[in-house]
Design an enzyme around this catalytic site. Structure first.
Site, PDB file in Angstrom:
ATOM      1  N   GLY A  40       0.875  -1.180   0.000  1.00  0.00           N
ATOM      2  CA  GLY A  40       0.000   0.000   0.000  1.00  0.00           C
ATOM      3  C   GLY A  40       0.908   1.225   0.000  1.00  0.00           C
ATOM      4  N   ALA A  43       1.312   2.919   3.505  1.00  0.00           N
ATOM      5  CA  ALA A  43       2.108   2.138   4.460  1.00  0.00           C
ATOM      6  C   ALA A  43       3.573   2.094   4.031  1.00  0.00           C
ATOM      7  CB  ALA A  43       1.537   0.731   4.580  1.00  0.00           C
ATOM      8  N   ASN A  44       3.815   1.887   2.723  1.00  0.00           N
ATOM      9  CA  ASN A  44       5.204   1.834   2.248  1.00  0.00           C
ATOM     10  C   ASN A  44       5.934   3.145   2.548  1.00  0.00           C
ATOM     11  OD1 ASN A  44       4.510  -0.623   1.139  1.00  0.00           O
ATOM     12  ND2 ASN A  44       4.275   0.141  -0.942  1.00  0.00           N
ATOM     13  N   THR A 219       9.253  12.483 -10.487  1.00  0.00           N
ATOM     14  CA  THR A 219      10.215  11.373 -10.391  1.00  0.00           C
ATOM     15  C   THR A 219      10.379  10.751 -11.769  1.00  0.00           C
ATOM     16  OG1 THR A 219       8.509   9.753  -9.812  1.00  0.00           O
ATOM     17  CG2 THR A 219       9.521  10.958  -8.005  1.00  0.00           C
ATOM     18  N   GLY A 224      16.427   9.747 -12.208  1.00  0.00           N
ATOM     19  CA  GLY A 224      16.404  10.537 -10.977  1.00  0.00           C
ATOM     20  C   GLY A 224      15.107  11.314 -10.818  1.00  0.00           C
ATOM     21  N   ASP A 254       7.489   4.871  -3.660  1.00  0.00           N
ATOM     22  CA  ASP A 254       7.065   5.118  -2.265  1.00  0.00           C
ATOM     23  C   ASP A 254       8.277   5.383  -1.370  1.00  0.00           C
ATOM     24  OD1 ASP A 254       4.495   4.579  -3.118  1.00  0.00           O
ATOM     25  OD2 ASP A 254       4.664   2.455  -2.623  1.00  0.00           O
ATOM     26  N   GLY A 289       9.426  -7.279  -3.194  1.00  0.00           N
ATOM     27  CA  GLY A 289       8.293  -6.738  -2.462  1.00  0.00           C
ATOM     28  C   GLY A 289       8.457  -5.273  -2.117  1.00  0.00           C
TER      29      GLY A 289
HETATM   30  O1  RIB Z   1       3.589   1.548  -4.942  1.00  0.00           O
HETATM   31  C1  RIB Z   1       3.551   0.173  -4.687  1.00  0.00           C
HETATM   32  C2  RIB Z   1       2.276  -0.164  -3.988  1.00  0.00           C
HETATM   33  O2  RIB Z   1       1.189   0.090  -4.841  1.00  0.00           O
HETATM   34  C3  RIB Z   1       2.139  -1.610  -3.601  1.00  0.00           C
HETATM   35  O3  RIB Z   1       2.629  -1.871  -2.309  1.00  0.00           O
HETATM   36  C4  RIB Z   1       0.655  -1.908  -3.762  1.00  0.00           C
HETATM   37  O4  RIB Z   1       0.017  -2.255  -2.579  1.00  0.00           O
HETATM   38  C5  RIB Z   1       0.075  -0.634  -4.369  1.00  0.00           C
HETATM   39  O5  RIB Z   1      -0.526   0.141  -3.429  1.00  0.00           O
END
Ligand code: RIB
Length: 305
Positions: A40, A43-44, A219, A224, A254, A289
């Site tokens: 997500g 969260a990331n 981005t 870069g 992220d 991941g």
């Molecule tokens: O940017 C990557 C994210 O996009 C993944 O972790 C996935 O869950 C989506 O939200």
């Protein structure tokens, strides 16, 4: 003293399959590996900001299910304080396909992320804002009304609002004009610019700055990132030279946002913060991941490796 980073955004369970090449429409390909972790964009970004040294609070929504427990555990392990509303919808999920060059395709089932209530998000923000000025971070995986509410809250409280409009959703123009900075990739920049008429700008970043008058970061992957400060000064931040090969680009954007937010919270100027973000993005390309926190339910069919 550094400001807390507060991310209001999405949390998903990511299921990634690794294939030689991404399937064309109608094509079936066989995966040679799999990975399950918490993801997500919200969260990331929170996890990366914490990894980069910021104190991070994540505000989001999950279902009443096993995946929610994994999400809570992953965020706690990363040192992120999670304020999660429990909804009737299931926890968000992402289905990700990654090819041997590390490129990906992602489909997100938003679930609880789309059901987060504005009142709950704003209440949670009020609770944490007692600590003084915050760096508030949103993405386009939340409902536009939530992003608009966080931007409004940010203006009222004198906080710094970092908007990563990924994907591009229909937020208010006032929200875009509150961003400090607005962070998008090149295709998001193009789709956002379709909302405005900007004659003859030399780059996407300058065009967005001309349209909105706010600091903008575009981005550019292996190129870069481009930065335009509030006063219109253009700067290019080169990518970091990689020491290994790219395994999986999922979550690299992220990491850039989270690393940038952490550096802003520590008081760095925008271009230096983006430099830190570009470094954070490079640091995740060699792993599988979107997050280092690999979790899986104990039930059948959910094994990790
Ligand atoms: O940017 C990557 C994210 O996009 C993944 O972790 C996935 O869950 C989506 O939200």
């Amino acid at each position: 003293m550094s400001r807390p980073v507060v991310v209001v955004g999405s949390v998903n369970l990511d299921r990634s399959l690794y294939v030689e090449h991404l399937p064309a429409p109608g094509e079936t390909v066989l995966a040679h590996d799999r990975h399950v972790c918490v993801g997500g964009k919200g969260a990331n970004q929170g996890v990366q900001a914490a990894t980069s040294g910021a104190r991070v609070i994540f505000i989001g929504a999950v279902g009443r299910d096993e995946h929610a427990k994994f999400a809570r555990r992953a965020l706690a392990e990363a040192g992120v304080t999670a304020v999660l509303e429990e909804c009737d919808e299931p926890t968000g999920q992402a289905s990700i396909t990654v090819d041997d060059a590390g490129e990906n395709c992602i489909v997100v089932d938003s679930g609880a992320n789309a059901a987060i209530s504005e009142a709950a998000a704003v209440d949670a923000l009020r609770e944490v804002s007692h600590e003084g000025p915050l760096v508030l971070v949103c993405q386009g995986e939340s409902p536009a009304a939530i992003v608009d509410a966080v931007a409004h809250f940010s203006v009222q409280g004198g906080h710094r609002f970092v908007l990563n409009l990924a994907p591009v959703i229909d937020v208010n123009v006032a929200t875009l004009r509150t961003s400090d900075p607005l962070i998008v990739n090149e295709s998001e920049a193009q789709s956002l610019l379709a909302r405005f008429e900007v004659p003859g700008a030399a780059s996407l970043t300058l065009a967005l700055h001309a349209a909105l008058g706010v600091p903008v970061v575009v981005t550019r992957g292996a190129q870069g990132a481009d930065v335009v400060e509030r006063d219109g000064e253009f700067m290019h931040v080169p990518a970091v030279t990689l020491t290994g090969s790219v395994v999986d680009s999922t979550g690299a954007g992220d990491a850039l946002v989270g690393g940038t937010a952490a550096a802003l919270s520590a008081g760095q100027v925008l271009v230096d913060a983006v430099q830190a973000g570009v470094g954070a993005a490079a640091s995740v390309l060699g792993r599988r991941g979107a997050s280092p926190h690999q979790h899986a339910p104990t039930g059948r069919g959910e094994a990790t490796r």
